[in-house]
Write a protein that holds these residues in place. Structure first.
Motif, PDB file in Angstrom:
ATOM      1  N   VAL A  83       0.836  -1.205   0.000  1.00  0.00           N
ATOM      2  CA  VAL A  83       0.000   0.000   0.000  1.00  0.00           C
ATOM      3  C   VAL A  83       0.868   1.252   0.000  1.00  0.00           C
ATOM      4  N   SER A  84       2.045   1.191   0.610  1.00  0.00           N
ATOM      5  CA  SER A  84       2.899   2.379   0.691  1.00  0.00           C
ATOM      6  C   SER A  84       3.467   2.784  -0.668  1.00  0.00           C
ATOM      7  N   LEU A  85       3.282   1.962  -1.691  1.00  0.00           N
ATOM      8  CA  LEU A  85       3.627   2.395  -3.044  1.00  0.00           C
ATOM      9  C   LEU A  85       2.634   3.445  -3.532  1.00  0.00           C
ATOM     10  N   LEU A  86       1.457   3.448  -2.957  1.00  0.00           N
ATOM     11  CA  LEU A  86       0.419   4.440  -3.284  1.00  0.00           C
ATOM     12  C   LEU A  86       0.637   5.743  -2.533  1.00  0.00           C
ATOM     13  N   GLY A  87       0.941   5.660  -1.256  1.00  0.00           N
ATOM     14  CA  GLY A  87       1.131   6.847  -0.432  1.00  0.00           C
ATOM     15  C   GLY A  87       2.052   6.564   0.725  1.00  0.00           C
ATOM     16  N   GLU A  88       2.515   7.616   1.354  1.00  0.00           N
ATOM     17  CA  GLU A  88       3.473   7.478   2.449  1.00  0.00           C
ATOM     18  C   GLU A  88       2.782   6.977   3.709  1.00  0.00           C
TER      19      GLU A  88
END
Length: 131
Positions: free
Chosen positions: A113-118
């Protein structure tokens, strides 16, 4: 054990004017804006019932071009670029992306998921600040 399935729990918009409910927020100009989208993801692993926050820079190409004229270069992580602010479409795309981020454990899901947002704790590893 099967793969853990993350789901979007809640979403908020952060601007210089404050924090707003995602569904009720309306930008001044839906074709040219930049806001921070806070996405709270729930991962039910049978133990923890909390959620993890991911911050996404949500903006339009128009506003990015304005920033490029001022700064010559934009470097960033967690940008989602939309043609206009349509909350239903944005929510649908975020939901679809998060649903694809299944993993073997919580850390695996968070990494995806952190590829989408920090991720809210991205700069901390075992209690130590890095960076």
């Amino acid at each position: 054990q099967g793969l853990l399935q993350p789901i979007v729990d809640t979403m908020y918009i952060n601007t210089s004017e404050g924090r707003f409910d995602f569904e009720g927020y309306k930008p001044e100009n839906r074709l040219s804006f930049a806001v921070t989208l806070e996405v709270f993801i729930r991962i039910d692993n049978g133990k923890d019932k909390g959620s993890a926050r991911f911050d996404i820079n949500l903006c339009t190409p128009d506003l990015m071009l304005k920033q490029l004229k001022e700064h010559d270069c934009l470097i960033g992580h967690g940008f989602v670029i939309v043609s206009e602010y349509l909350s239903i479409k944005i929510k649908s795309r975020i939901d679809s992306y998060v649903m694809m981020c299944k993993g073997n454990n919580v850390e695996d899901v968070i990494r995806r998921v952190s590829l989408l947002g920090e991720w809210e704790d991205e700069w901390e590893i075992k209690g130590k600040v890095v960076g």
